[in-house]
Design a protein around this motif. Sequence first.
Motif, PDB file in Angstrom:
ATOM      1  N   PHE A   1      -1.275  -0.308 -12.878  1.00 60.24           N
ATOM      2  CA  PHE A   1      -0.263  -1.590 -12.311  1.00 60.24           C
ATOM      3  C   PHE A   1       0.792  -1.608 -13.733  1.00 60.24           C
ATOM      4  N   VAL A   2       0.306  -1.682 -14.975  1.00 64.36           N
ATOM      5  CA  VAL A   2       1.264  -1.897 -15.932  1.00 64.36           C
ATOM      6  C   VAL A   2       2.018  -0.540 -16.388  1.00 64.36           C
ATOM      7  N   THR A   3       1.296   0.564 -16.291  1.00 61.94           N
ATOM      8  CA  THR A   3       1.936   1.781 -16.667  1.00 61.94           C
ATOM      9  C   THR A   3       2.768   2.497 -15.771  1.00 61.94           C
ATOM     10  N   ARG A   4       2.410   2.560 -14.550  1.00 60.31           N
ATOM     11  CA  ARG A   4       3.435   3.304 -13.740  1.00 60.31           C
ATOM     12  C   ARG A   4       4.865   3.316 -13.811  1.00 60.31           C
ATOM     13  N   PRO A   5       5.319   2.083 -13.847  1.00 59.47           N
ATOM     14  CA  PRO A   5       6.733   1.780 -13.951  1.00 59.47           C
ATOM     15  C   PRO A   5       7.317   2.391 -15.431  1.00 59.47           C
ATOM     16  N   ILE A   6       6.277   2.363 -16.284  1.00 58.74           N
ATOM     17  CA  ILE A   6       7.017   2.801 -17.895  1.00 58.74           C
ATOM     18  C   ILE A   6       6.987   4.206 -17.561  1.00 58.74           C
ATOM     19  N   ALA A   7       5.855   4.987 -17.313  1.00 59.31           N
ATOM     20  CA  ALA A   7       5.752   6.401 -16.959  1.00 59.31           C
ATOM     21  C   ALA A   7       7.456   6.758 -16.215  1.00 59.31           C
ATOM     22  N   GLN A   8       7.575   6.226 -15.169  1.00 60.55           N
ATOM     23  CA  GLN A   8       8.833   6.424 -14.504  1.00 60.55           C
ATOM     24  C   GLN A   8      10.111   6.404 -15.070  1.00 60.55           C
ATOM     25  N   ALA A   9       9.942   5.326 -16.027  1.00 60.59           N
ATOM     26  CA  ALA A   9      11.347   5.187 -17.128  1.00 60.59           C
ATOM     27  C   ALA A   9      11.241   6.228 -18.021  1.00 60.59           C
ATOM     28  N   PHE A  10      10.489   6.873 -18.309  1.00 58.90           N
ATOM     29  CA  PHE A  10      10.540   8.142 -19.024  1.00 58.90           C
ATOM     30  C   PHE A  10      11.033   9.320 -18.334  1.00 58.90           C
ATOM     31  N   GLY A  11      10.965   9.299 -16.893  1.00 62.18           N
ATOM     32  CA  GLY A  11      11.131  10.374 -16.133  1.00 62.18           C
ATOM     33  C   GLY A  11       9.635  11.118 -15.995  1.00 62.18           C
ATOM     34  N   VAL A  12       8.697  10.879 -16.126  1.00 66.18           N
ATOM     35  CA  VAL A  12       7.328  11.260 -16.124  1.00 66.18           C
ATOM     36  C   VAL A  12       6.507  10.996 -14.887  1.00 66.18           C
ATOM     37  N   GLN A  13       6.316  11.997 -14.057  1.00 65.39           N
ATOM     38  CA  GLN A  13       5.696  11.732 -12.726  1.00 65.39           C
ATOM     39  C   GLN A  13       4.314  11.681 -12.761  1.00 65.39           C
ATOM     40  N   GLU A  14       3.657  12.548 -13.737  1.00 65.58           N
ATOM     41  CA  GLU A  14       2.311  12.624 -13.878  1.00 65.58           C
ATOM     42  C   GLU A  14       1.810  11.757 -14.915  1.00 65.58           C
ATOM     43  N   LEU A  15       1.029  10.795 -14.321  1.00 66.54           N
ATOM     44  CA  LEU A  15       0.477   9.609 -15.039  1.00 66.54           C
ATOM     45  C   LEU A  15      -1.159   9.668 -14.879  1.00 66.54           C
ATOM     46  N   ILE A  16      -1.932   9.800 -15.844  1.00 65.89           N
ATOM     47  CA  ILE A  16      -3.362   9.463 -15.924  1.00 65.89           C
ATOM     48  C   ILE A  16      -3.402   8.144 -16.655  1.00 65.89           C
ATOM     49  N   ALA A  17      -4.012   7.068 -16.077  1.00 64.61           N
ATOM     50  CA  ALA A  17      -4.225   5.867 -16.409  1.00 64.61           C
ATOM     51  C   ALA A  17      -5.427   5.278 -15.886  1.00 64.61           C
ATOM     52  N   THR A  18      -5.901   4.112 -16.515  1.00 67.05           N
ATOM     53  CA  THR A  18      -7.182   3.641 -16.020  1.00 67.05           C
ATOM     54  C   THR A  18      -7.038   3.067 -14.494  1.00 67.05           C
ATOM     55  N   ASP A  19      -7.537   3.622 -13.715  1.00 71.27           N
ATOM     56  CA  ASP A  19      -7.363   3.336 -12.094  1.00 71.27           C
ATOM     57  C   ASP A  19      -7.940   1.969 -11.734  1.00 71.27           C
ATOM     58  N   LEU A  20      -7.319   1.368 -10.687  1.00 72.16           N
ATOM     59  CA  LEU A  20      -8.030   0.046 -10.230  1.00 72.16           C
ATOM     60  C   LEU A  20      -8.579   0.207  -8.896  1.00 72.16           C
ATOM     61  N   GLU A  21      -9.456  -0.529  -8.591  1.00 72.55           N
ATOM     62  CA  GLU A  21      -9.915  -0.487  -7.239  1.00 72.55           C
ATOM     63  C   GLU A  21      -9.239  -1.248  -6.301  1.00 72.55           C
ATOM     64  N   ARG A  22      -9.162  -0.720  -5.274  1.00 74.78           N
ATOM     65  CA  ARG A  22      -8.392  -1.755  -4.149  1.00 74.78           C
ATOM     66  C   ARG A  22      -9.317  -2.358  -3.137  1.00 74.78           C
ATOM     67  N   ASP A  23      -8.895  -3.388  -2.658  1.00 73.58           N
ATOM     68  CA  ASP A  23      -9.634  -4.012  -1.413  1.00 73.58           C
ATOM     69  C   ASP A  23      -9.270  -3.392   0.047  1.00 73.58           C
ATOM     70  N   ALA A  24      -9.654  -3.830   0.866  1.00 72.77           N
ATOM     71  CA  ALA A  24      -9.566  -3.367   2.458  1.00 72.77           C
ATOM     72  C   ALA A  24      -7.785  -3.723   2.591  1.00 72.77           C
ATOM     73  N   THR A  25      -7.053  -4.481   1.886  1.00 77.61           N
ATOM     74  CA  THR A  25      -5.837  -4.723   2.074  1.00 77.61           C
ATOM     75  C   THR A  25      -4.937  -3.740   1.440  1.00 77.61           C
ATOM     76  N   GLY A  26      -5.499  -3.142   0.430  1.00 77.75           N
ATOM     77  CA  GLY A  26      -4.825  -2.089  -0.341  1.00 77.75           C
ATOM     78  C   GLY A  26      -4.403  -2.828  -1.980  1.00 77.75           C
TER      79      GLY A  26
END
Length: 233
Positions: free
Chosen positions: A125-150
């Motif tokens: 959540f924190v890092t995806r927009p930062i990676a995009q600000a660097f023009g980087v599409q490939e991000l490996i971060a600590t992934d977060l579990e999602r509930d039924a609503t997403g």
Amino acid sequence: MSSVTQVPRPRLALFDLDHTLIPMDSDHGWGEFSIAIGWSDRAEFGQRNDEFFAHYQAGTLNVHDYVRFATEAVVQRGADAANAAHQRFMQEVIGPAIKPQAIALVQNHLDAGDTVVITSATNEFVTRPIAQAFGVQELIATDLERDATGWYTGAVKGIPNMREGKVARMDAWLAQRGLSWDEVESTFYSDSMNDVPLLERVNHPVATNPEPRLRALAQERGWRVLDLFTENT
């Protein structure tokens, strides 16, 4: 007599994020921002946030406990409010912290045709927009579990992307693309002793703005040292 032309190996440029590409810890910064906008109590949250950060620096962080703590307000506020707050965070905190020399370093690898990956212990959540600000599409971060609503539950999904977990996650990333470490030419930039397992795995480790222990290790092993934020280019 025919000659065989060797095909160059694909080149990977891997970057840690916090204190490597930006001169701050984005997770800790998000926590401070959540206090500033009234989502968290200064005394209670600030103290715990600082304690967790100290554990991270010492290599003793329980990442599951930290992620649940760090994402609590995001989970409670919901997607619309959290995403709007993150846009403000990018404008007010992250944007001013992104230095031209860091952008140039990443862009040089992109221009050279390298596959650039940001690999961060901080959550997606924190890092995806930062990676995009660097023009980087490939991000490996600590992934977060999602509930039924997403939306996020506050739990970590899969292997946390830190210490040996960064190697495991890169192993999986390569395997998904039909590659192995022996088939790529890899460079990794990091500031942290937490990243020694991955620095030891790549062809070209670069201790970048390194903490004192990593600087000493890099000098001992003959690794390149890059003080990115003291250089003009």
